[in-house]
Design a protein around this motif. Structure first.
Motif, PDB file in Angstrom:
ATOM      1  N   THR A  65       0.827  -1.207   0.000  1.00  0.00           N
ATOM      2  CA  THR A  65       0.000   0.000   0.000  1.00  0.00           C
ATOM      3  C   THR A  65       0.858   1.251   0.000  1.00  0.00           C
ATOM      4  O   THR A  65       0.610   2.200  -0.754  1.00  0.00           O
ATOM      5  CB  THR A  65      -0.931   0.014   1.222  1.00  0.00           C
ATOM      6  N   SER A  68       2.239   2.079  -3.268  1.00  0.00           N
ATOM      7  CA  SER A  68       1.261   2.606  -4.220  1.00  0.00           C
ATOM      8  C   SER A  68       0.928   4.067  -3.968  1.00  0.00           C
ATOM      9  O   SER A  68       0.529   4.790  -4.885  1.00  0.00           O
ATOM     10  CB  SER A  68      -0.019   1.766  -4.171  1.00  0.00           C
ATOM     11  N   GLY A 184     -12.665  11.892  -2.416  1.00  0.00           N
ATOM     12  CA  GLY A 184     -12.798  10.480  -2.105  1.00  0.00           C
ATOM     13  C   GLY A 184     -13.166  10.228  -0.651  1.00  0.00           C
ATOM     14  O   GLY A 184     -13.174   9.081  -0.196  1.00  0.00           O
ATOM     15  N   LYS A 268      -6.814  -0.615   0.381  1.00  0.00           N
ATOM     16  CA  LYS A 268      -7.040  -0.260  -1.012  1.00  0.00           C
ATOM     17  C   LYS A 268      -7.691   1.118  -1.114  1.00  0.00           C
ATOM     18  O   LYS A 268      -7.348   1.933  -1.977  1.00  0.00           O
ATOM     19  CB  LYS A 268      -7.918  -1.300  -1.695  1.00  0.00           C
ATOM     20  N   THR A 269      -8.642   1.390  -0.216  1.00  0.00           N
ATOM     21  CA  THR A 269      -9.296   2.697  -0.208  1.00  0.00           C
ATOM     22  C   THR A 269      -8.297   3.792   0.123  1.00  0.00           C
ATOM     23  O   THR A 269      -8.276   4.848  -0.501  1.00  0.00           O
ATOM     24  CB  THR A 269     -10.449   2.705   0.815  1.00  0.00           C
ATOM     25  N   SER A 271      -5.145   3.731  -0.434  1.00  0.00           N
ATOM     26  CA  SER A 271      -4.210   3.888  -1.554  1.00  0.00           C
ATOM     27  C   SER A 271      -4.808   4.731  -2.672  1.00  0.00           C
ATOM     28  O   SER A 271      -4.077   5.336  -3.458  1.00  0.00           O
ATOM     29  CB  SER A 271      -3.803   2.518  -2.104  1.00  0.00           C
ATOM     30  N   ASN A 272      -6.136   4.788  -2.747  1.00  0.00           N
ATOM     31  CA  ASN A 272      -6.789   5.583  -3.786  1.00  0.00           C
ATOM     32  C   ASN A 272      -6.977   7.044  -3.384  1.00  0.00           C
ATOM     33  O   ASN A 272      -7.270   7.882  -4.232  1.00  0.00           O
ATOM     34  CB  ASN A 272      -8.161   4.985  -4.127  1.00  0.00           C
ATOM     35  N   GLN A 273      -6.837   7.344  -2.088  1.00  0.00           N
ATOM     36  CA  GLN A 273      -7.162   8.691  -1.616  1.00  0.00           C
ATOM     37  C   GLN A 273      -5.979   9.454  -1.039  1.00  0.00           C
ATOM     38  O   GLN A 273      -6.096  10.652  -0.796  1.00  0.00           O
ATOM     39  CB  GLN A 273      -8.267   8.627  -0.542  1.00  0.00           C
ATOM     40  N   THR A 275      -1.689  10.381  -1.021  1.00  0.00           N
ATOM     41  CA  THR A 275      -0.366  10.336  -1.655  1.00  0.00           C
ATOM     42  C   THR A 275       0.641  11.016  -0.739  1.00  0.00           C
ATOM     43  O   THR A 275       0.302  11.937   0.013  1.00  0.00           O
ATOM     44  CB  THR A 275      -0.345  11.028  -3.033  1.00  0.00           C
TER      45      THR A 275
END
Length: 353
Positions: A65, A68, A184, A268-269, A271-273, A275
C-alpha cells in the motif's frame, strides 16, 4: 493570468466574510484547532504515527500500500531528509486536503486545507500551523501569474509547486508532503462504517439537514454534504475547514481504534485517496522514533486580512504575522532565527541552518 485560467483556480462565488471580529475569530480558531489538526495529521499519514505496531504485523500488505501511495515530487529538497531522519532531528510535513473529484471536478483540483506540521522527537512536541487557502502568493515556477492564491499552487504542478511555494513563502524547509483527496472522502467514510459527528451549526445542504449540537450518524454522502457547505457559514471558509477537520478526526479516530480495519479493502481505499513522498522505510522510522512528538501539541494559524486585489478576494497577512509563524516553525525545527520568506524573491534558497 488570463480570465479563463483565473476562473480555473478561483471559486465561482467569492468567500463570505466572517461576521465576528478578527481577534475573536483567531482565538476561536486556535482553540478548536488544537485537537483537530492532530487528527488530520494522524489520518493523512494513515498508519504512520500510531501504526508502527500494525506495520510490523502486516508488513507485506502495508508495504504494498505504501508503495502505491508513494509519489515523489521530483524536486530537490531543501535539505537531506534521510540524514535528518537518521539523526532523529525534527521534520516538517505539508498536509494538503485536495478537492479533486469533489462535486464532479475532474481536473487536478486545489488544496482546500493546508497545514504545515513539525514533529520534534527531542522535545516530544508537535507544532501545527494552518495556512489560509486564499493567501496572496506568486506560485513557484509561475511567477508571471502573480497574484495567485495559495490553494492554486497545487493546480499548477501538484505537490511540487505547492511545497516550493509554501517553503519560499515562510522561509522554512518542507521535508515531506501528504495529501488526502477530499473528493474520495465519501468512500473512506463508508469503508469505516460511517462516523458520528456533532454539527457545529444548523443548516441544510445537498438534501441533508444538520442541527447544531445534535450528534448524528453520517454515511459518506451525508458527511460530504456536511463538509462542503461554505457560503452560508458565518465564518465562511474558516468554518468549512473546521467541519472538514471534524469529520477527518472522526474517521481517523475510528480507524485507529479498530485493528480489523487494516484489511485489504481499507488499505485499497487509502491507496486511492492518499499520496505522499514518504517511503516505506521513512514511515518505519517515523513510526518508531517520532510517535512521542504527539505528546504535546502547539497549534495556531497564519492570520490574514481580507483584501480585494484585481477583482479577487485574498487573505494577506502582515509582515509581523508572517514573521511570527516563521519564528515558531523554525524554532520547532531547531533552526536558527531567520527572516520570513517572500514568493516574489529572486532567490529560491531556503535557510536550513
Amino acid at each position: 493570468m488570463t480570465q479563463r485560467r483565473r476562473q480555473q483556480y478561483d471559486d465561482n462565488v467569492p468567500p463570505e466574510q466572517p461576521t465576528d471580529s478578527p481577534h475573536r475569530r483567531q482565538h476561536e480558531q486556535h482553540r478548536r484547532s488544537k485537537g483537530c489538526f492532530f487528527w488530520l495529521l494522524l489520518f493523512v499519514v494513515a498508519i504512520l504515527l500510531f501504526g508502527g505496531h500494525f506495520i510490523l504485523q502486516k508488513y507485506r500488505t502495508v508495504h504494498s500500500t505504501i508503495n502505491s501511495i508513494n509519489h515523489p515530487t521530483g524536486i530537490q529538497k531543501a535539505r537531506q531528509t534521510n540524514k535528518v531522519l537518521h539523526h532523529g532531528r525534527p521534520i516538517s510535513v505539508l498536509l494538503m486536503g485536495t478537492d479533486t473529484g469533489a462535486l464532479g471536478r475532474t481536473y487536478k483540483g486545489r488544496t482546500d486545507t493546508l497545514v504545515l506540521a513539525v514533529l520534534n522527537p527531542q522535545t516530544s512536541s508537535m507544532t501545527l500551523v494552518s495556512l489560509p487557502r486564499d493567501a496572496e502568493v506568486a506560485v513557484s515556477g509561475h511567477e508571471e501569474d502573480y497574484p495567485s492564491k495559495l490553494n492554486a499552487a497545487y493546480a499548477y504542478d501538484g505537490s511540487a509547486s505547492a511545497v516550493q511555494t509554501v517553503q519560499k513563502y515562510l522561509n522554512v524547509p518542507v521535508d515531506y508532503y501528504a495529501t488526502i483527496n477530499m473528493g474520495g472522502l465519501e468512500n473512506l467514510i463508508n469503508v469505516v462504517g460511517g462516523v458520528e459527528v456533532e454539527p457545529t451549526l444548523t443548516f441544510s445542504y445537498g438534501g441533508y439537514s444538520f442541527t447544531k449540537g445534535q450528534k448524528v450518524q453520517m454515511d459518506g454522502k451525508k458527511a460530504l454534504a456536511y463538509v462542503r457547505m461554505r457560503y452560508t457559514d458565518p465564518q465562511g471558509d474558516y468554518g468549512r475547514q473546521q467541519r472538514q477537520r471534524q469529520v477527518l478526526m472522526a474517521v481517523a479516530s475510528k480507524a485507529a481504534s479498530v485493528k480489523s480495519l487494516l484489511n485489504a479493502k481499507f488499505l485499497k481505499t487509502i491507496s486511492n485517496q492518499v499520496t505522499t513522498d514518504m517511503s516505506f522505510n521513512d514511515m518505519l522510522v517515523v513510526a518508531a522514533r517520532y510517535r512521542k512528538a504527539t505528546h504535546h501539541m502547539n497549534s495556531t494559524h497564519l492570520q490574514g486580512q481580507s483584501k480585494m486585489i484585481g477583482g479577487q478576494s485574498f487573505e494577506v497577512p502582515d509582515g509581523n504575522e508572517k514573521q511570527r509563524v516563521t519564528n515558531l516553525l523554525r524554532k520547532a525545527l531547531d533552526l536558527s532565527p531567520a527572516q520570513t520568506g517572500s514568493t516574489l524573491s529572486d532567490s529560491n534558497e531556503i535557510n536550513t541552518d
